[in-house]
Motif scaffolding. Structure first.
Motif, mmCIF file in Angstrom:
data_model
loop_
_atom_site.group_PDB
_atom_site.id
_atom_site.type_symbol
_atom_site.label_atom_id
_atom_site.label_comp_id
_atom_site.label_asym_id
_atom_site.label_seq_id
_atom_site.Cartn_x
_atom_site.Cartn_y
_atom_site.Cartn_z
ATOM 1 N N ASP A 342 -16.686 38.225 -46.596
ATOM 2 C CA ASP A 342 -17.548 37.389 -45.762
ATOM 3 C C ASP A 342 -18.134 36.245 -46.580
ATOM 4 N N THR A 343 -18.532 36.552 -47.804
ATOM 5 C CA THR A 343 -19.129 35.544 -48.673
ATOM 6 C C THR A 343 -18.104 34.482 -49.062
ATOM 7 N N ARG A 367 -21.220 44.014 -38.230
ATOM 8 C CA ARG A 367 -21.617 42.896 -37.372
ATOM 9 C C ARG A 367 -21.180 41.548 -37.943
ATOM 10 N N SER A 368 -21.259 41.381 -39.241
ATOM 11 C CA SER A 368 -20.974 40.065 -39.807
ATOM 12 C C SER A 368 -19.510 39.884 -40.220
ATOM 13 N N THR A 369 -18.960 40.864 -40.922
ATOM 14 C CA THR A 369 -17.557 40.700 -41.352
ATOM 15 C C THR A 369 -16.576 40.897 -40.223
ATOM 16 N N ARG B 294 -24.658 41.710 -42.724
ATOM 17 C CA ARG B 294 -25.299 40.428 -42.868
ATOM 18 C C ARG B 294 -24.523 39.575 -43.840
ATOM 19 N N ARG B 295 -24.472 38.281 -43.565
ATOM 20 C CA ARG B 295 -23.713 37.412 -44.447
ATOM 21 C C ARG B 295 -24.537 37.061 -45.677
ATOM 22 N N HIS B 296 -23.847 37.027 -46.792
ATOM 23 C CA HIS B 296 -24.485 36.758 -48.058
ATOM 24 C C HIS B 296 -23.853 35.465 -48.587
ATOM 25 N N ILE B 297 -24.663 34.545 -49.083
ATOM 26 C CA ILE B 297 -24.110 33.230 -49.452
ATOM 27 C C ILE B 297 -23.924 33.101 -50.970
#
Ligand code: SF4
Ligand code: SF4
Lengths: 542, 345
Positions: A342-343, A367-369, B294-297
């Motif tokens: 995701d990052t 939920r995010s990936t 949750r997305r991590h930047i």
């Protein structure tokens, strides 16, 4: 047929572990490349294909490694850059107190007795150079401060020992500061990569993956053939012909699994499990030839390579217009998906939050990936009574479960696989506590070390795992070691053959395939391996 | 070498302080200048080091999971060992920092013929480390009594507690005994266990000797070679109030003690002792494991060369067509395949 070469010493010999320490200080003990314990170098054509630095043909046994002229500067700059980019590296370089809590936690140290395989010393190999170049005390005091010059010998030592770490993270569980030697290894390998010191077993798969979508280099038509073949085979066993769509646009779910699943054995039986399961629940899904690999050998090469190879998953999900992605049984693929995807390649805002079309369960943890692990998916199906299962069809198996390092220590995926196994198999036995869950022992062959030239080290490193299996084999008659990682499935069979003969290796969805009662199936007489099922009478004796 | 050098260094420090006070009469230097300088180096160094670490980002969330992740509601997740929320992270860190939880897990390998391996629960390192740190903390807090008027009640309370066993006059402090015992254990461990000896550096022995020297000088002062406590307190209170004075008649032993403390403080930020600060910053432990939620930047994420689907289809179009696989484009576009095609061997 044996996978173990003749040249490997017998278990009685290998089992005598020499724990003698060298007389000289470790800084003054140059590395000796032992046959059977190091990895061959990467071929130049694969390196060129990936635009990696310093492609050339060379061997670690050569005296001259054909390094670039300014190799010291390159490494120095590389280290500087990484120190500024990764807090982990900086902190881990500075705060180790050398308490030694990690020392006897590494399977390679346990199996080889080589002190440089103690995680703390493995890290010191890099740390000593860091001190020399980046700390004042090291610059002034040198060796007294534990600092040393980066010489060709040091570089050779790095090559030997950083390609002798499976990045399994077991050591870090015990470290009071959470120092992750796997992270240090990853960054040290990046430094080695900068001057062209790569191993063949990671770079060839990377190149193949980059080109064909999977690490075996299987081209699209080969992939289609393979799936077709599995569909035929499943029909023979069950009498049911399943549909296995490939590159189907608009499917709801994209399924990605390691490519070994559709070519190698015993992975293949797990594939039959996926096919049967998806058919039975009527899943609207598709395979992809372009993203036909879950495994990411970039993890064993560099962060950049992880990103380059991983990009396909989202790109293909977008192209095919699916809602979310389901991932098969794989270890390091899941570490990448969970910690990096995701990052690096997100946000996956073109996908939807995963919802099981069968049970309606929302996978909030993804939920995010937008990517769900197959055991999360299947355990949910079982929990909601969506599958008809006949666990007695696995009565010929007495199973134990090997927590693969990555799902264990990067995700914490412990209960789902156990829940599935308990529901499809009547005889399940845990290995001793200190060898499972987050304390699980590596198969000894991850991180690109699963090659044959490294066989002796693999068997040594796999000893702790094998030892625990032998315990349940002797105590409970365990005859199958289940796991959910393609590298495990490839490397545990020779390990078992060598240390614990009589134990097979299988996947979780292989046992699902056996137990799953398909609507309209014919009476089953064999399991997916073609082994006869136990008769009712035999079952009673167990 | 590795052991003797640090030992000699600590003895030399003792000698310097003794000589400085006894022969050169440098009371002001050792009583005022050095402690202030050491404190400045300590504070400055601490801030510098922490900021230096903090300047590097944490690009990826590499949480180490030691328990079940949060997934289905019907599966119990491990909030402390695999936290998915900030509260869990705080709990996890608190357990690490206050109770050394990871060390508590420690096992020792037993290797028997066969080969057969087993793992014994090994708690001595955990116990010694915990005892060592808490004794140190206790002693540090107790010393506040030298820097405050009136002495805060909690310092007095600690004092009472620590000297609970009225074995001698003055009361024998438990923390003194524990500190010396634990430090001695940690030292012996380093020379008795061959592997630990092998990995130890002079930098591992030096702080141990320094602390043992500190403790010894402190104990000598308190129980054997009594010093003038009133005079010492005058000096320390003066230091704390930034109105330093050097009263006459303080024994040299005190200056040795103070000098060793100063060296420890100044050495602290530039050594492995910084694990005190580092433990808070360790990315494997101080992040929630919610990567998929949750997305991590990554602040320095940069574009990389990838192999696109178009390039892929371009290379394999004929084969895909023959296999009846769906295509984006029926005929060749002007895309060139990336790099040289590799043939499988
Ligand atoms: S457990 Fe941690 S602090 Fe102790 S030696 Fe290993 S890496 Fe260093
Ligand atoms: S990550 Fe695994 S292989 Fe590497 S040093 Fe730690 S325990 Fe050994």
């Amino acid at each position: 047929m044996s996978d173990i070469p003749e040249s490997i010493p017998k278990p009685e010999q290998l089992g005598v572990i020499d724990q003698q320490l060298p007389r000289s200080d470790w800084m003054d003990t140059p590395v000796v490349f032992k046959h059977g314990s190091y990895c061959y170098s990467a071929k130049s054509k694969f390196m060129s294909y990936l635009d990696l630095p310093n492609p050339r043909d060379w061997s670690p046994m050569d005296k001259d490694w054909k390094l670039p002229n300014d190799w010291q500067r390159i490494i120095h700059e590389g280290l500087r850059e990484r120190l500024s980019k990764y807090r982990s590296l900086k902190v881990f370089m500075d705060i180790c107190v050398r308490c030694g809590a990690c020392a006897d936690k590494c399977h390679f140290f346990i199996g080889s007795g080589d002190p440089k395989n103690m995680p703390v010393l493995r890290a010191e190999l890099l740390r000593s150079v860091y001190r020399k170049d980046f700390t004042t005390a090291g610059k002034i005091l040198g060796k007294i401060a534990g600092a040393r010059e980066l010489t060709v010998d040091v570089l050779k030592e790095w090559y030997y020992y950083f390609y002798q770490c499976t990045e399994c993270r077991r050591c870090s569980v015990f470290c009071p500061y959470g120092i992750d030697t796997a992270e240090i290894t990853m960054l040290a390998r990046e430094l080695l990569n900068l001057v062209g010191l790569n191993i063949g077993w990671t770079i060839e798969p990377c190149a193949n993956c980059f080109r064909t979508g999977n690490h075996l280099g299987i081209q699209p038509h080969g992939f289609a053939d393979s799936i077709e073949f599995a569909v035929d085979e499943l029909e023979e066993i069950t009498g049911i012909r399943v549909d296995a769509p490939i590159n189907k646009k608009g499917a709801e779910i994209l399924f990605i699994t390691p490519s070994a699943d559709y070519f190698a054995s015993p992975h293949y039986y797990t594939l039959l499990g996926y096919l049967a399961l998806f058919h039975e629940i009527g899943l609207d899904y598709t395979w992809s030839t372009f993203a036909s690999e879950g495994g990411n050998f970039g993890l064993f090469t560099s962060h950049e390579m992880i990103k380059r190879l991983n990009a396909k998953m989202y790109a293909e999900a977008k192209r095919l217009g699916v809602k979310w992605i389901l991932g098969g049984e794989c270890g390091h693929m899941w570490r990448v998906v969970h910690q990096y995807m995701d990052t690096m390649n997100g946000p996956a805002d073109f996908l939807q939050e995963p919802v099981s079309p069968i049970t309606g369960t929302r996978f909030e943890n993804a939920r995010s990936t937008k990517m769900v692990h197959i055991t999360e998916f299947t355990s949910d199906l079982i929990r909601n009574n969506k599958l008809k299962l006949d666990p007695s069809r696995n009565n010929h198996w007495r199973a134990t479960f090997h927590d693969s390092c990555n799902p264990a220590r990067a995700l914490g995926l412990f209960e789902e696989p156990r829940y599935v196994i308990r529901n499809v198999c009547n005889n399940f036995f845990e290995m001793p506590d200190n060898t499972i869950r987050e304390q699980t022992f590596c198969c000894g062959s991850g991180a690109g070390l699963g090659n044959d030239e490294n066989m002796e080290m693999r068997l040594r490193g796999g000893l702790p795992r094998a030892n625990a299996v032998r315990h349940v084999h002797e105590k409970h008659g365990v005859n199958i070691l289940l796991c959910m990682c393609a590298i495990d499935k490839a490397t545990l069979p020779p390990l078992m053959e060598y240390w614990v003969p009589g134990v097979e290796v299988g996947g979780i969805h292989e046992l699902v395939a056996n137990a799953l009662v398909l609507t309209g199936e014919k009476e089953r007489t064999t399991d997916v391996r073609g082994e006869p099922l136990m008769k009712e009478e035999d079952t009673k004796d167990v | 070498m590795k052991i003797f050098l640090p030992l000699i260094a600590v003895l030399a420090l003792v000698g310097i302080a003794l000589a400085g006070v006894e022969l050169a009469n440098l009371q002001v230097f050792f009583g005022i200048v050095i402690p202030y300088a050491a404190l400045a180096v300590f504070l400055g160094g601490l801030v510098y080091r922490v900021l230096k670490w903090a300047r590097s980002p944490v690009p990826f969330r590499i949480t180490l999971s030691c328990g079940q992740q949060k997934t289905h509601p019907w599966i119990k997740s491990s909030t402390l060992d695999n936290p998915h929320s900030t509260a869990g992270v705080i709990g996890r860190m608190a357990l690490e920092i206050l109770f050394f939880r990871s060390l508590f897990r420690n096992t020792r390998l037993e290797l028997r013929k066969g080969p057969k391996l087993s793992y014994e629960w090994e708690k001595w390192l955990w116990l010694a480390a915990l005892a060592f740190h808490y004794a140190f903390l206790m002693i540090l807090l107790r010393h506040l009594r030298f820097f405050t008027v009136p002495v805060p009640f909690f310092v007095n309370a600690l004092d009472q507690l620590d000297g609970f066993f009225q074995i001698s006059v003055p009361a024998l402090y438990l923390s003194d005994i524990i500190l010396v015992a634990a430090a001695t254990y940690l030292f012996l461990r380093r020379i008795v266990i061959p592997q630990i000896k092998y990995i130890s550096l002079p930098a591992d022995y030096f702080p141990l000797f320094l602390i043992l020297g500190l403790a010894t000088s402190g104990i000598l002062m308190r129980y054997l070679l009594r010093v003038d406590v009133e005079a010492i307190k005058e000096l320390t209170i003066g230091l704390a109030a930034f109105r330093p004075v050097v009263p006459a008649g303080i024994g040299s032993l005190f200056y040795v003690h103070l000098f060793l403390v100063s060296v420890l403080f100044a050495y602290f930020p530039f050594s492995k002792l910084m694990h005190l600060g580092g433990i808070f910053l360790s990315p494997t432990r101080n992040l929630a494991n919610n990567n998929r939620m949750r997305r991590h930047i990554n602040p320095w994420n940069y574009p990389v060369k990838v192999h696109t689907y178009d390039e892929y289809e371009e290379e394999f179009r004929d084969k895909m067509q023959a296999a009846g696989l769906p295509l984006e484009r029926e005929a060749s576009g002007d895309l060139k395949p990336a790099g040289l095609p590799l043939e499988k061997e």
